[in-house]
Scaffold this motif. Structure first.
Motif, PDB file in Angstrom:
ATOM      1  N   SER A  12       1.038  -1.451   0.128  1.00 39.56           N
ATOM      2  CA  SER A  12      -0.583  -0.010  -0.194  1.00 39.56           C
ATOM      3  C   SER A  12       0.722   0.647  -0.810  1.00 39.56           C
ATOM      4  CB  SER A  12      -1.413   0.067   1.002  1.00 39.56           C
ATOM      5  OG  SER A  12       0.182   0.165   1.487  1.00 39.56           O
ATOM      6  N   VAL A  13       1.007   2.653  -0.503  1.00 40.21           N
ATOM      7  CA  VAL A  13       1.418   3.477  -1.180  1.00 40.21           C
ATOM      8  C   VAL A  13       0.182   4.739  -0.783  1.00 40.21           C
ATOM      9  CG1 VAL A  13       2.231   4.885  -2.309  1.00 40.21           C
ATOM     10  CG2 VAL A  13       2.724   2.690  -2.462  1.00 40.21           C
ATOM     11  N   LEU A  14       0.693   5.663   0.036  1.00 38.86           N
ATOM     12  CA  LEU A  14      -0.177   6.804   0.446  1.00 38.86           C
ATOM     13  C   LEU A  14       0.500   8.123  -0.167  1.00 38.86           C
ATOM     14  CD1 LEU A  14      -2.287   8.585   2.114  1.00 38.86           C
ATOM     15  CD2 LEU A  14      -0.598   8.357   4.397  1.00 38.86           C
ATOM     16  N   VAL A  15      -0.223   8.614  -1.052  1.00 42.23           N
ATOM     17  CA  VAL A  15       0.330  10.124  -1.736  1.00 42.23           C
ATOM     18  C   VAL A  15      -0.911  10.713  -1.075  1.00 42.23           C
ATOM     19  CG1 VAL A  15       0.659  11.068  -4.007  1.00 42.23           C
ATOM     20  CG2 VAL A  15       0.593   8.666  -3.324  1.00 42.23           C
ATOM     21  N   VAL A  16       0.744  11.892  -0.542  1.00 39.86           N
ATOM     22  CA  VAL A  16      -0.202  13.250  -0.262  1.00 39.86           C
ATOM     23  C   VAL A  16      -0.268  14.550  -1.331  1.00 39.86           C
ATOM     24  CG1 VAL A  16      -0.594  15.174   1.650  1.00 39.86           C
ATOM     25  CG2 VAL A  16      -0.272  12.462   2.109  1.00 39.86           C
ATOM     26  N   GLY A  17      -1.260  14.533  -1.666  1.00 36.02           N
ATOM     27  CA  GLY A  17      -1.610  15.899  -2.893  1.00 36.02           C
ATOM     28  C   GLY A  17      -1.572  15.495  -4.075  1.00 36.02           C
ATOM     29  N   LEU A  18      -3.173  15.968  -4.483  1.00 32.06           N
ATOM     30  CA  LEU A  18      -3.075  15.768  -5.806  1.00 32.06           C
ATOM     31  C   LEU A  18      -3.134  16.779  -6.509  1.00 32.06           C
ATOM     32  CD1 LEU A  18      -4.213  13.584  -7.672  1.00 32.06           C
ATOM     33  CD2 LEU A  18      -6.414  13.342  -7.168  1.00 32.06           C
ATOM     34  N   ARG A  19      -1.823  17.105  -6.899  1.00 38.65           N
ATOM     35  CA  ARG A  19      -1.694  18.150  -8.167  1.00 38.65           C
ATOM     36  C   ARG A  19      -0.578  16.130  -9.062  1.00 38.65           C
ATOM     37  NH1 ARG A  19      -4.178  19.951  -5.172  1.00 38.65           N
ATOM     38  NH2 ARG A  19      -4.628  22.544  -4.689  1.00 38.65           N
ATOM     39  N   GLN A  35      -2.196  -0.682  -3.791  1.00 41.54           N
ATOM     40  CA  GLN A  35      -3.185  -0.335  -3.310  1.00 41.54           C
ATOM     41  C   GLN A  35      -2.520   1.662  -3.362  1.00 41.54           C
ATOM     42  OE1 GLN A  35      -4.409  -2.404   0.461  1.00 41.54           O
ATOM     43  NE2 GLN A  35      -4.918  -4.328  -1.273  1.00 41.54           N
ATOM     44  N   VAL A  36      -3.823   1.955  -3.999  1.00 40.54           N
ATOM     45  CA  VAL A  36      -2.765   3.574  -3.167  1.00 40.54           C
ATOM     46  C   VAL A  36      -4.108   3.763  -3.085  1.00 40.54           C
ATOM     47  CG1 VAL A  36      -2.569   5.953  -5.180  1.00 40.54           C
ATOM     48  CG2 VAL A  36      -0.842   3.500  -5.478  1.00 40.54           C
ATOM     49  N   THR A  37      -3.253   4.692  -1.727  1.00 40.86           N
ATOM     50  CA  THR A  37      -4.816   6.388  -0.935  1.00 40.86           C
ATOM     51  C   THR A  37      -3.778   8.212  -1.673  1.00 40.86           C
ATOM     52  OG1 THR A  37      -5.259   4.563   0.046  1.00 40.86           O
ATOM     53  CG2 THR A  37      -5.401   7.080   0.687  1.00 40.86           C
ATOM     54  N   VAL A  38      -5.050   8.548  -2.031  1.00 42.34           N
ATOM     55  CA  VAL A  38      -4.393   9.526  -2.183  1.00 42.34           C
ATOM     56  C   VAL A  38      -4.887  10.557  -1.519  1.00 42.34           C
ATOM     57  CG1 VAL A  38      -4.083  11.051  -4.438  1.00 42.34           C
ATOM     58  CG2 VAL A  38      -3.815   9.302  -5.010  1.00 42.34           C
ATOM     59  N   VAL A  39      -4.498  11.676  -0.271  1.00 46.14           N
ATOM     60  CA  VAL A  39      -4.917  12.959   0.270  1.00 46.14           C
ATOM     61  C   VAL A  39      -5.278  13.817  -0.190  1.00 46.14           C
ATOM     62  CG1 VAL A  39      -5.244  13.284   2.856  1.00 46.14           C
ATOM     63  CG2 VAL A  39      -4.370  11.419   2.215  1.00 46.14           C
ATOM     64  N   GLU A  40      -6.387  14.342  -0.656  1.00 46.75           N
ATOM     65  CA  GLU A  40      -5.756  16.208  -1.084  1.00 46.75           C
ATOM     66  C   GLU A  40      -6.544  17.458   0.087  1.00 46.75           C
ATOM     67  OE1 GLU A  40      -4.997  19.409  -2.188  1.00 46.75           O
ATOM     68  OE2 GLU A  40      -4.565  17.868  -3.516  1.00 46.75           O
ATOM     69  N   ALA A  60      -7.901   3.604  -7.471  1.00 46.84           N
ATOM     70  CA  ALA A  60      -7.275   4.470  -6.276  1.00 46.84           C
ATOM     71  C   ALA A  60      -8.556   5.145  -5.430  1.00 46.84           C
ATOM     72  CB  ALA A  60      -6.575   5.822  -6.232  1.00 46.84           C
ATOM     73  N   ARG A  61      -8.150   4.903  -3.824  1.00 48.20           N
ATOM     74  CA  ARG A  61      -8.915   5.191  -3.197  1.00 48.20           C
ATOM     75  C   ARG A  61      -8.282   7.074  -3.284  1.00 48.20           C
ATOM     76  NH1 ARG A  61      -7.849   5.082   3.639  1.00 48.20           N
ATOM     77  NH2 ARG A  61      -9.913   5.763   4.009  1.00 48.20           N
ATOM     78  N   ILE A  62      -9.978   8.000  -3.044  1.00 46.62           N
ATOM     79  CA  ILE A  62      -9.498   9.367  -2.481  1.00 46.62           C
ATOM     80  C   ILE A  62      -9.741  10.003  -1.171  1.00 46.62           C
ATOM     81  CG2 ILE A  62      -9.742  11.648  -3.598  1.00 46.62           C
ATOM     82  CD1 ILE A  62      -8.518   9.902  -4.947  1.00 46.62           C
ATOM     83  N   VAL A  63      -8.997  10.684  -0.448  1.00 47.87           N
ATOM     84  CA  VAL A  63      -9.407  10.869   0.643  1.00 47.87           C
ATOM     85  C   VAL A  63      -8.893  12.682   0.688  1.00 47.87           C
ATOM     86  CG1 VAL A  63      -8.971  11.334   2.776  1.00 47.87           C
ATOM     87  CG2 VAL A  63      -8.824   8.698   1.935  1.00 47.87           C
ATOM     88  N   GLU A  64     -10.208  13.732   1.433  1.00 43.27           N
ATOM     89  CA  GLU A  64     -10.251  14.698   1.157  1.00 43.27           C
ATOM     90  C   GLU A  64     -10.629  15.955   2.206  1.00 43.27           C
ATOM     91  OE1 GLU A  64     -13.451  15.082  -1.761  1.00 43.27           O
ATOM     92  OE2 GLU A  64     -11.989  14.616  -3.887  1.00 43.27           O
ATOM     93  N   SER A  65      -9.775  16.569   2.312  1.00 39.27           N
ATOM     94  CA  SER A  65      -9.333  16.898   3.769  1.00 39.27           C
ATOM     95  C   SER A  65      -9.818  16.639   4.580  1.00 39.27           C
ATOM     96  CB  SER A  65     -11.092  18.785   3.382  1.00 39.27           C
ATOM     97  OG  SER A  65     -10.514  18.707   2.172  1.00 39.27           O
ATOM     98  N   PRO A  66      -8.544  15.355   5.389  1.00 41.60           N
ATOM     99  CA  PRO A  66      -8.989  14.685   7.261  1.00 41.60           C
ATOM    100  C   PRO A  66      -8.687  15.686   7.617  1.00 41.60           C
ATOM    101  CG  PRO A  66      -6.755  14.308   5.781  1.00 41.60           C
ATOM    102  CD  PRO A  66      -8.241  15.745   4.461  1.00 41.60           C
ATOM    103  N   SER A  73      -4.163   7.069  11.349  1.00 44.68           N
ATOM    104  CA  SER A  73      -4.420   6.069  10.775  1.00 44.68           C
ATOM    105  C   SER A  73      -4.380   5.778   9.412  1.00 44.68           C
ATOM    106  CB  SER A  73      -5.963   6.018  11.209  1.00 44.68           C
ATOM    107  OG  SER A  73      -6.779   7.203  10.794  1.00 44.68           O
ATOM    108  N   LEU A  74      -4.408   7.340   9.149  1.00 42.52           N
ATOM    109  CA  LEU A  74      -3.944   7.798   7.101  1.00 42.52           C
ATOM    110  C   LEU A  74      -2.422   6.642   7.032  1.00 42.52           C
ATOM    111  CD1 LEU A  74      -5.487  10.597   5.972  1.00 42.52           C
ATOM    112  CD2 LEU A  74      -6.836   8.258   5.209  1.00 42.52           C
TER     113      LEU A  74
END
Length: 457
Positions: A12-19, A35-40, A60-66, A73-74
């Motif tokens: 699993s990979v957590l990517v912070v920032g979607l630009r 398995q990729v989660t992207v947080v914006e 991808a799984r997208i998480v917004e404004s956590p 937990s992310l």
């Protein structure tokens, strides 16, 4: 790239920032089975919805404004965190990664570590984009397929997938912060180091340390091109694990790429170009030309192509860019000068100017601008840092405060005399009034053009 590096199935990979950068990273790891989660954190930005939908469709799984409490937990259980370049060490996600022992790597680190072609990496407080662009132009003039990437051009993980012969990568201190021992460019270029981004790095010492990562993991056969005229850079170069090659505009320089009898020359004395023939001749332009020549000629370019690229190179937008003239006063857009070092360099190129400076300070003591008074007829202070700009020139140079760019241009014009230059060179970031230095520069250009035409009356 090895099969092991390609296969991320079950990880699993957590990517912070979607630009642009985050999208390229996410797509790369999705293609490897991760398995990729992207947080914006700011999902309302222009172009975000399209990138979001593209990645959702790709799995991808997208998480917004956590909320701040959600970051831990992310991060929990991920194999890799890839922060976008602007994510500072103090961010909750970085703190959580350190606490949980999660590997942190930036996109530059990943791409350079996996590159199958030589990489030229360029950093410095100022001049990075110009030198990166020049090196790519010199290599392309030779017939090599050179991809300019990083802070300009391609996202580096996208560029890595293209059919380039050489990657030329502009690397910021933010990106270098998230590099590991796999970041080992064939050629590294260290242009200069001056105080900048102290608010992000925490101190000038940490900023300098991150800049030095440009060469720290190079091998014995790799090359560091360095500025012998910068004492901090010259001292760091002594610690380089590979080969080193200097450049200098000091007239007394006896080695490296240098100037002799009005010519740019190689270490063995071969002429690269006559200074009189160059379209850009300011001291920092000559330093950039020497740095780019050294890197390009060490990466497969020939001297004829380097010469041709230098003679045809035009100044990039928002970098000491002439805009127009009115009643003997020239207006210059240097909005890219987002730190005092850049402003000091810019002002030094003019005998008399009215300086428009200010914006959002990056934790830097702006009093270092005061010695510029000898070149200044006046100062117009703008933005959040206007009080600091006023204080820097108090008692030394007449100063006015403007609350918008239209007034800044008008006040500067009123303070100027024929033969002067009105120079926007802010020494600060743009994020108080604008979204970027480009937007700030465009605002200045629009107000100057309106002023010259009389449309602002």
């Amino acid at each position: 790239m090895s099969a092991e590096a390609r296969d991320w199935s079950g990880k699993s990979v957590l990517v912070v920032g979607l630009r642009m950068t985050g999208s390229a990273v996410a797509r790369s790891f999705l293609s490897r089975g991760a398995q990729v989660t992207v947080v914006e954190e700011r999902p309302s930005s222009p172009g975000y919805a399209e990138l979001r939908n593209e990645l959702l469709a790709a799995g991808a799984r997208i998480v917004e404004s956590p909320e701040e409490r959600e970051w831990s937990s992310l991060v929990a259980g991920v194999d890799l965190l890839v922060p976008s370049p602007g994510v500072p060490p103090s961010h909750p996600v970085m703190i959580a990664a350190v606490k949980q022992g999660v590997t942190v790597r930036g996109d530059i680190d990943l791409a350079v570590g996996e590159s199958l072609v030589p990489v030229v990496a360029v950093t410095g407080t100022n001049g990075k984009t110009t030198v990166t662009t020049l090196i790519a132009a010199m290599l392309e003039a030779t017939g090599l397929r050179a991809g300019a990437a990083g802070n300009i051009g391609w996202a580096v993980m996208d560029a890595q997938q293209r059919a380039f012969d050489v990657l030329v990568v502009e690397v910021s201190s933010f990106q270098l912060h998230s590099t590991t021992e796999t970041f080992s460019p064939s050629v590294s270029v260290l242009l200069n180091i001056a105080e900048d981004h102290t608010d992000w790095h925490g101190s000038f010492a940490r900023y300098t340390d991150d800049k030095s990562r440009i060469f720290r993991s190079q091998g014995p056969a790799d090359l560091l091109v360095f500025n012998a005229d910068d004492p901090i850079v010259a001292a760091l170069a002594l610690e380089a694990p590979g080969r080193t090659l200097s450049f200098s505009i000091d007239p007394d320089a006896q080695s490296g790429y240098r100037i002799r009898n009005g010519e740019l020359i190689t270490p063995d004395g071969a002429r690269i170009a006559r200074i009189a023939d160059l379209p850009l001749k300011a001291p920092h332009d000559l330093a950039n030309a020497l740095a780019a020549s050294a890197a390009a000629l060490s990466s497969g370019a020939n001297i004829e192509s380097v010469h041709a690229a230098l003679l045809s190179f035009a100044r990039l937008h928002h970098r000491a860019e002439p805009i127009g003239e009115n009643q003997g006063v020239a207006f210059i857009n240097d909005s890219k000068a987002t730190n005092p070092h850049a402003t000091i360099t810019a002002v030094g190129g003019y005998a008399s100017c009215v300086l428009i400076a200010g914006g959002r300070n990056k934790g830097i003591d702006l009093s270092i601008l005061r010695p510029l008074s000898k070149n200044l007829r006046g100062v117009v202070a703008i933005g959040e840092a206007a009080p600091e700009i006023e204080a820097a020139f108090d008692g030394a140079t007449p100063t006015r405060v403007a609350t918008n760019m239209k007034d800044a241009v008008r006040f500067a014009a009123e303070m100027s005399k024929p033969g002067d230059v009105v120079l926007l060179s802010p020494a600060c970031a743009s994020f108080d009034w604008y979204k970027s230095y480009e937007e700030r520069g465009e605002s200045f250009v629009a107000e100057v053009e309106a002023f010259i035409s009389g449309a602002d009356q």
